[in-house]
Design an enzyme around this catalytic site. Structure first.
Site, short mmCIF file in Angstrom:
data_model
loop_
_atom_site.label_atom_id
_atom_site.label_comp_id
_atom_site.label_asym_id
_atom_site.label_seq_id
_atom_site.Cartn_x
_atom_site.Cartn_y
_atom_site.Cartn_z
N LYS A 11 12.70 34.80 91.77
CA LYS A 11 12.41 33.78 90.76
C LYS A 11 13.14 32.45 91.04
O LYS A 11 14.07 32.40 91.85
CB LYS A 11 12.80 34.33 89.38
CG LYS A 11 11.92 35.50 88.92
CD LYS A 11 12.30 35.94 87.50
CE LYS A 11 11.40 37.06 86.99
NZ LYS A 11 11.74 37.45 85.60
N TYR A 51 1.60 36.12 83.75
CA TYR A 51 2.35 36.76 82.66
C TYR A 51 1.52 36.89 81.38
O TYR A 51 2.09 37.01 80.29
CB TYR A 51 3.65 36.00 82.39
CG TYR A 51 4.81 36.40 83.29
CD1 TYR A 51 5.34 37.69 83.26
CD2 TYR A 51 5.39 35.48 84.17
CE1 TYR A 51 6.41 38.06 84.07
CE2 TYR A 51 6.47 35.85 84.98
CZ TYR A 51 6.97 37.14 84.92
OH TYR A 51 8.03 37.52 85.72
N ASN A 114 16.54 35.72 85.41
CA ASN A 114 17.08 36.98 85.91
C ASN A 114 16.67 37.32 87.34
O ASN A 114 16.60 38.48 87.72
CB ASN A 114 16.77 38.11 84.92
CG ASN A 114 15.29 38.30 84.71
OD1 ASN A 114 14.48 37.61 85.34
ND2 ASN A 114 14.92 39.25 83.86
N HIS A 117 11.40 39.60 89.74
CA HIS A 117 10.36 40.33 89.00
C HIS A 117 9.92 41.51 89.86
O HIS A 117 9.85 41.38 91.09
CB HIS A 117 9.14 39.44 88.74
CG HIS A 117 7.90 40.23 88.39
ND1 HIS A 117 7.66 40.67 87.12
CD2 HIS A 117 6.90 40.73 89.17
CE1 HIS A 117 6.54 41.39 87.12
NE2 HIS A 117 6.07 41.43 88.36
N GLU A 128 -1.07 42.85 90.42
CA GLU A 128 -0.16 41.77 90.80
C GLU A 128 -0.21 41.48 92.30
O GLU A 128 -0.10 40.33 92.72
CB GLU A 128 1.27 42.11 90.34
CG GLU A 128 1.37 42.15 88.82
CD GLU A 128 2.74 42.56 88.30
OE1 GLU A 128 3.65 42.83 89.12
OE2 GLU A 128 2.92 42.58 87.07
#
Ligand code: RTP
Ligand code: MG
Length: 140
Positions: A11, A51, A114, A117, A128
């Site tokens: 990320k 998302y 964070n 993913h 995905e």
């Protein structure tokens, strides 16, 4: 256990801090192979589509803005039980709850920023992976 493939994203908070190599080392140490990888900068629309399952959640807008804020590295990881194994290597969503040695424990800044993913089921992994990669781009 069967050989699986899962979709991983490094990320924006992690690419910004130049942590791609350190995070990839964690995957490789756990026996996951990086069989596809590219660095891209998501648009807000692309982040929103990726998302979409979180559309009704309070953090959706913030999440999409964050994911479109800086480049990300999208990857396909392959290995025995790769979907669950990757979730274990990532650690809990909130780094405050993440186990020692996990990516999020070591690198995540907050529950939102964070660092990684990972797909959460075989169905998500299939969706995905095909969101970002064509079959020709995945070389096992
Ligand atoms: P991911 O989908 O990114 O692998 O993370 P996850 O399964 O551990 O967590 P999930 O519930 O699917 O949430 C997706 C991402 O949304 C952000 N988030 N922010 N501010 C908040 O309370 C909050 N909760 C979740 C995180 O970036 C999380 O990874
Ligand atoms: Mg998730």
């Amino acid at each position: 256990m069967a050989i699986e493939r899962t979709l991983s994203i490094i990320k924006p908070d992690a690419t910004k801090r130049n942590l791609t190599g350190k995070i990839n080392a964690k995957f490789e140490e756990a026996g996951l192979r990086i069989v596809a990888q590219k660095r891209i900068h998501l648009s807000m629309a692309q982040a929103g589509q990726f998302y979409a399952e979180h559309k009704e959640r309070g953090f959706y807008g913030e999440l999409c803005e964050f994911m479109a804020s800086e480049p990300v590295v999208v990857q396909v990881l392959e290995g025995e039980g790769a979907i669950l194994k990757n979730r274990e290597v990532m650690g809990a969503t909130n780094p405050a709850n993440a186990a020692d040695g996990t990516i999020r424990k070591e690198f995540a800044l907050s529950v939102g920023e964070n660092s990684v993913h990972g797909s959460d089921s075989p169905e998500s992994a299939a969706r995905e992976i095909s969101f970002f990669f064509s079959g020709l781009e995945i070389v096992g």
